[in-house]
Scaffold this motif. Structure first.
Motif, PDB file in Angstrom:
ATOM      1  N   ASP A 104      68.159 -46.945  -0.039  1.00 48.21           N
ATOM      2  CA  ASP A 104      67.965 -47.527   1.287  1.00 48.21           C
ATOM      3  C   ASP A 104      67.034 -46.698   2.165  1.00 48.21           C
ATOM      4  N   HIS A 105      66.829 -45.447   1.800  1.00 45.38           N
ATOM      5  CA  HIS A 105      66.067 -44.540   2.653  1.00 45.38           C
ATOM      6  C   HIS A 105      64.676 -44.309   2.073  1.00 45.38           C
ATOM      7  N   ALA A 106      63.663 -44.502   2.902  1.00 48.47           N
ATOM      8  CA  ALA A 106      62.286 -44.425   2.437  1.00 48.47           C
ATOM      9  C   ALA A 106      61.946 -43.049   1.874  1.00 48.47           C
ATOM     10  N   SER A 107      62.325 -41.980   2.567  1.00 49.60           N
ATOM     11  CA  SER A 107      61.949 -40.639   2.105  1.00 49.60           C
ATOM     12  C   SER A 107      62.545 -40.345   0.737  1.00 49.60           C
ATOM     13  N   ALA A 108      63.800 -40.704   0.533  1.00 50.18           N
ATOM     14  CA  ALA A 108      64.432 -40.476  -0.768  1.00 50.18           C
ATOM     15  C   ALA A 108      63.811 -41.368  -1.837  1.00 50.18           C
ATOM     16  N   GLY A 109      63.484 -42.605  -1.466  1.00 45.53           N
ATOM     17  CA  GLY A 109      62.870 -43.532  -2.424  1.00 45.53           C
ATOM     18  C   GLY A 109      61.509 -43.063  -2.883  1.00 45.53           C
ATOM     19  N   TYR A 110      60.670 -42.612  -1.948  1.00 50.00           N
ATOM     20  CA  TYR A 110      59.346 -42.144  -2.327  1.00 50.00           C
ATOM     21  C   TYR A 110      59.421 -40.823  -3.105  1.00 50.00           C
ATOM     22  N   ALA A 111      60.408 -39.986  -2.778  1.00 48.47           N
ATOM     23  CA  ALA A 111      60.602 -38.755  -3.555  1.00 48.47           C
ATOM     24  C   ALA A 111      60.976 -39.089  -4.997  1.00 48.47           C
ATOM     25  N   SER A 112      61.811 -40.110  -5.177  1.00 48.12           N
ATOM     26  CA  SER A 112      62.174 -40.549  -6.531  1.00 48.12           C
ATOM     27  C   SER A 112      60.958 -41.086  -7.268  1.00 48.12           C
ATOM     28  N   LEU A 113      60.099 -41.813  -6.548  1.00 50.70           N
ATOM     29  CA  LEU A 113      58.880 -42.338  -7.163  1.00 50.70           C
ATOM     30  C   LEU A 113      57.976 -41.195  -7.607  1.00 50.70           C
ATOM     31  N   ARG A 153      53.352 -31.562  -2.845  1.00 49.08           N
ATOM     32  CA  ARG A 153      52.309 -31.711  -1.833  1.00 49.08           C
ATOM     33  C   ARG A 153      52.055 -33.169  -1.456  1.00 49.08           C
ATOM     34  N   VAL A 154      52.715 -34.096  -2.111  1.00 53.05           N
ATOM     35  CA  VAL A 154      52.566 -35.509  -1.746  1.00 53.05           C
ATOM     36  C   VAL A 154      53.190 -35.710  -0.365  1.00 53.05           C
ATOM     37  N   PRO A 155      52.447 -36.218   0.618  1.00 52.99           N
ATOM     38  CA  PRO A 155      52.934 -36.291   2.006  1.00 52.99           C
ATOM     39  C   PRO A 155      53.899 -37.468   2.241  1.00 52.99           C
ATOM     40  N   ILE A 156      55.102 -37.302   1.761  1.00 53.26           N
ATOM     41  CA  ILE A 156      56.095 -38.372   1.855  1.00 53.26           C
ATOM     42  C   ILE A 156      56.358 -38.761   3.308  1.00 53.26           C
ATOM     43  N   ALA A 157      56.365 -37.780   4.202  1.00 52.98           N
ATOM     44  CA  ALA A 157      56.641 -38.080   5.616  1.00 52.98           C
ATOM     45  C   ALA A 157      55.613 -39.039   6.193  1.00 52.98           C
ATOM     46  N   LEU A 158      54.358 -38.960   5.744  1.00 53.75           N
ATOM     47  CA  LEU A 158      53.329 -39.889   6.212  1.00 53.75           C
ATOM     48  C   LEU A 158      53.529 -41.273   5.591  1.00 53.75           C
ATOM     49  N   ILE A 159      53.875 -41.308   4.313  1.00 53.88           N
ATOM     50  CA  ILE A 159      54.010 -42.577   3.604  1.00 53.88           C
ATOM     51  C   ILE A 159      55.172 -43.400   4.156  1.00 53.88           C
ATOM     52  N   THR A 160      56.173 -42.742   4.724  1.00 55.23           N
ATOM     53  CA  THR A 160      57.320 -43.477   5.275  1.00 55.23           C
ATOM     54  C   THR A 160      56.955 -44.301   6.497  1.00 55.23           C
ATOM     55  N   ARG A 161      55.711 -44.202   6.982  1.00 53.42           N
ATOM     56  CA  ARG A 161      55.267 -45.104   8.064  1.00 53.42           C
ATOM     57  C   ARG A 161      55.174 -46.546   7.560  1.00 53.42           C
ATOM     58  N   LEU A 162      55.038 -46.710   6.250  1.00 59.62           N
ATOM     59  CA  LEU A 162      54.963 -48.048   5.668  1.00 59.62           C
ATOM     60  C   LEU A 162      56.360 -48.615   5.477  1.00 59.62           C
ATOM     61  N   PRO A 163      56.578 -49.896   5.784  1.00 54.37           N
ATOM     62  CA  PRO A 163      57.880 -50.519   5.536  1.00 54.37           C
ATOM     63  C   PRO A 163      58.307 -50.319   4.087  1.00 54.37           C
ATOM     64  N   PHE A 164      59.598 -50.080   3.887  1.00 55.70           N
ATOM     65  CA  PHE A 164      60.119 -49.659   2.582  1.00 55.70           C
ATOM     66  C   PHE A 164      61.134 -50.657   2.020  1.00 55.70           C
ATOM     67  N   SER A 165      61.075 -50.844   0.714  1.00 53.95           N
ATOM     68  CA  SER A 165      62.084 -51.609  -0.013  1.00 53.95           C
ATOM     69  C   SER A 165      62.289 -50.949  -1.367  1.00 53.95           C
TER      70      SER A 165
END
Length: 297
Positions: free
Chosen positions: A274-283, A227-239
């Protein structure tokens, strides 16, 4: 403001009495009975340095037109390093719904637009005091925030290499600890508090901080990982490398044994992402496992 070598007792006589307290890992905050001010005592990591950084930074931020707490008194005594701030109106940003999270991320991006200023010769480091002429490197500044024991971990060299490309990014002024509770909303006014971690570095550090705290706090509040809204969080620049560093910084500053709970391959995978959605999912997966293992928020 009280000037000179004052004590906590003298500050309390003028701005207190201070009552109920909120205790965090590295500070204790007490509010005045009338709610007009608060006493903050710095503890743990570099309390005196954090006191000076916060006082100096809020004064400059106020000069820039940001809504920040006024410093009423500050000092050091047997009780520790401390400051008294005037409280600001407003309530912390709400992140209990997707709509609220979207608004919160919008506030972070708006603040970053106003905050992330750069100037020629600005060097990375703690606080906003210009260290002109310094040859400090951005990735060295980030790694220096981890305790010396981390240098012997199997992920250290790979993380250092992954962070090295930050040198191509401009050095800007950072808040250093962006999270919903540090952004106060009062009708249409946004105020920003808790500047003790202010710094100079790449802008993505603030964006990563906001994303990390949002994911961690949602999970610790009982939100299911799916339920964590990863799609919304990807609005933030990612590293990916900075996100891996931020996860390690959290663990490094909790219990001594917590840093051993993270799996090296997970850190290396996150740093290489390199991809924000995959990175935040890993987090999300990493923090969920660490919470289950008993790591405190």
């Amino acid at each position: 403001m009280l000037d000179g070598d004052v004590t906590v007792r003298e500050a309390e006589l003028q701005y207190g009495p201070f009552g109920r307290a909120t205790v965090k890992p590295y500070s204790r905050t007490q509010w005045a009975a009338d709610g007009s001010s608060l006493l903050k005592v710095y503890t743990g990591v570099d309390p005196e340095g954090r006191r000076h950084r916060e006082v100096e930074t809020v004064r400059r931020a106020a000069h820039w037109g940001l809504s920040v707490p006024e410093v009423l008194a500050t000092g050091k005594c047997d009780a520790g390093s401390w400051s008294v701030f005037r409280t600001l109106p407003g309530v912390p940003c709400d992140v209990r719904t997707d709509r609220a999270i979207k608004e919160y991320i919008g506030h972070v991006l708006d603040l970053a637009y106003r905050l992330h200023r750069s100037s020629p010769g600005l060097a990375p480091g703690p606080g906003w005091t210009d260290d002109r002429g310094s040859h400090a490197l951005q990735h060295h500044f980030l790694l220096a925030q981890l305790s010396p024991r981390c240098r012997h971990r199997p992920w250290w060299a790979a993380l250092a290499d992954a962070l090295h490309p930050l040198e191509s990014q401009p050095v800007v002024y950072l808040h250093g600890d962006l999270k919903p509770e540090h952004l106060l909303i009062d009708e249409h006014q946004l105020s920003v508090v808790d500047w003790e971690a202010s710094a100079r570095g790449p802008a993505v550090v603030d964006h990563t901080d906001a994303a990390f705290h949002l994911v961690r706090d949602l999970l610790y509040a009982g939100v299911k990982p799916g339920r964590v809204p990863i799609a919304l969080i990807t609005r933030l620049p990612f590293s990916g490398p900075v996100l891996a560093w931020r996860l390690l910084l959290w663990l490094d500053r909790r219990r001594p044994q917590d840093i051993d709970l993270i799996v090296t391959r997970d850190i290396l995978r996150l740093a290489a992402e390199d991809h924000a959605s995959a990175g935040y999912a890993s987090l999300v997966r990493a923090i969920s496992a660490l919470r289950a293992a008993g790591v405190p928020r």
